[in-house]
Design a protein around this motif. Structure first.
Motif, short mmCIF file in Angstrom:
data_model
loop_
_atom_site.label_atom_id
_atom_site.label_comp_id
_atom_site.label_asym_id
_atom_site.label_seq_id
_atom_site.Cartn_x
_atom_site.Cartn_y
_atom_site.Cartn_z
N SER A 1 0.81 -1.14 0.17
CA SER A 1 0.05 -0.14 0.12
C SER A 1 0.86 1.05 0.04
O SER A 1 2.25 1.21 0.43
N PHE A 2 0.23 2.34 -0.46
CA PHE A 2 0.83 3.57 -0.41
C PHE A 2 0.15 4.64 0.18
O PHE A 2 -1.25 4.82 -0.01
N THR A 3 0.56 5.30 1.12
CA THR A 3 -0.26 6.79 1.72
C THR A 3 0.48 7.95 1.23
O THR A 3 1.47 8.19 1.58
N TYR A 4 -0.42 8.91 0.89
CA TYR A 4 -0.03 10.09 0.80
C TYR A 4 -0.77 10.79 2.32
O TYR A 4 -1.82 10.80 2.47
N GLN A 5 0.29 11.60 2.89
CA GLN A 5 -0.03 11.95 4.39
C GLN A 5 0.11 13.66 4.40
O GLN A 5 1.36 14.17 4.04
N ALA A 6 -0.93 14.50 4.17
CA ALA A 6 -0.87 15.63 4.33
C ALA A 6 -0.54 16.21 6.02
O ALA A 6 -0.80 15.78 7.02
#
Length: 366
Positions: A82-87
């Motif tokens: 999985s890949f997560t974009y975290q702001a």
């Protein structure tokens, strides 16, 4: 499952999304095959429109050795990258996700005061991953305030619990890179020319207030066409025998042979009191590769954002809906010829997400 310390090399690269060039940024090479969620090549790039729209993109490849650890056909458990974009701030709101990774599902963790939003992409159809092929994951963000937010890219090992939920494997996350709004390449486009809804940037429209904080359902036990058919039959029974007045989280998967438009979706939402929390669509590129497209804002017509980065060269069809409704209203939709299956939450409240990707895997003509 413990990760090993990585030896990575850092280079400067430029990633192309369609005809648009993203900002120069970080790219990594990973030679540790045991760390299979961290691709052999990956990076994070960004572009923007007038400090209002931020595009973040990661371009990844897996080696043959890494894929061997994912494509062993095991069912108990099923491992998933999985890949997560975290702001880093609550200024950014995700508006549109696009990927060519197979069996893609997106999960959003809402922003809170001082805590940024997260978008996690889970790659469920690992059997279709191809060695050394370029895959991408792009998210379009709305910047709501006059600030300089940043987005980080994180990889994570996950597993699908048989007859249970999707779960992260503890202590397996890797921070890949980080990019800020100011670092993003400037696209020669005007925000006002994107023809977005009038209340697109309204703070009151950003989240569905009816989505429960529950885990996402696992589909790992469905490993054949026969089991997929049985699953749909059980979903039908569960829907029919649940009292009409019960309010549930649901996922509608549409028949692949039907072309489902936003107009049709708006009609069934209005007529059946649906509260939609997420929409999925399939888009086809010139090379016939299917893209997974998803968005949360039901008023959005995503084509203007898609065309901004030249992702889709043809039209797309809506494949799945997630949301909350009363069972009686869902049964009315269940009778539509456009519907393949309607799932509702189980006794633990685990949230269904639809089976379009399983139809592609086990029933491609469906």
């Amino acid at each position: 499952m413990k990760k090993f310390k990585l030896a990575v090399s850092l280079v400067i690269t430029t990633i192309f999304i369609g005809s648009q060039v993203m900002a120069a940024g970080s790219s990594f090479t990973n030679k540790d095959t045991s760390n299979w969620d961290f691709p052999s090549k990956t990076g994070l790039e960004a572009a923007k429109i007038e400090d209002k729209i931020l595009f973040t993109n990661t371009d990844v490849q897996w080696s043959a050795d890494q894929l061997a650890k994912l494509q062993d056909n095991r069912v108990d458990p099923q491992f998933i990258p999985s890949f997560t974009y975290q702001a880093d701030q609550d200024d950014l709101r995700s508006k549109l996700m696009v990927t060519n990774m197979p069996g893609a599902k997106f999960t959003r963790k809402d922003a809170q005061y001082g805590i940024g939003e997260e978008i996690q992409l889970s790659v469920l159809k690992t059997s279709d991953l191809v060695k050394d092929k370029s895959y991408y994951f792009n998210t379009t963000w709305l910047n709501m305030f006059d600030s300089n937010p940043s987005v980080s890219l994180i990889t994570q090992q996950r597993f699908a619990q048989p007859n249970g939920t999707m779960n992260d494997i503890p202590k397996t996350s890797d921070l890949i890179s980080k990019v800020s709004l100011k670092e993003a390449a400037i696209l020669e486009k005007k925000y006002e020319r994107l023809y977005l809804p009038k209340d697109f940037d309204s703070a009151f429209r950003q989240y569905s207030k009816d989505t429960k904080a529950t885990k996402v359902k696992s589909y790992s036990l469905i490993d054949s066409r026969t089991k997929l058919i049985e699953f749909k039959q059980e979903a039908d029974k569960k829907l029919i025998f649940t009292p009409d007045s019960t309010e549930v989280q649901f996922a509608i998967t549409f028949d692949k042979s039907k072309f489902i438009t936003s107009t049709y979706i708006n009609k069934i939402v209005e007529e059946n009191n649906l509260k939609i929390s997420q929409i999925y669509a399939a888009g086809i590129k010139n090379n016939k590769e299917e893209l997974t497209i998803s968005w949360f804002d039901t008023s959005l017509e995503p084509m203007s954002l898609l065309e901004s980065n030249k992702f889709v060269s043809t039209s797309f069809t809506i494949t799945e809906l997630e949301g909350t409704a009363k069972v009686g209203d869902l049964i009315k939709i269940w009778n539509h010829s456009t519907v393949d299956v309607i799932e509702i939450e189980d006794k633990n409240g685990d949230r269904p997400t639809g089976v379009h990707w399983l139809n592609n895997l086990y029933d491609p003509k469906k």
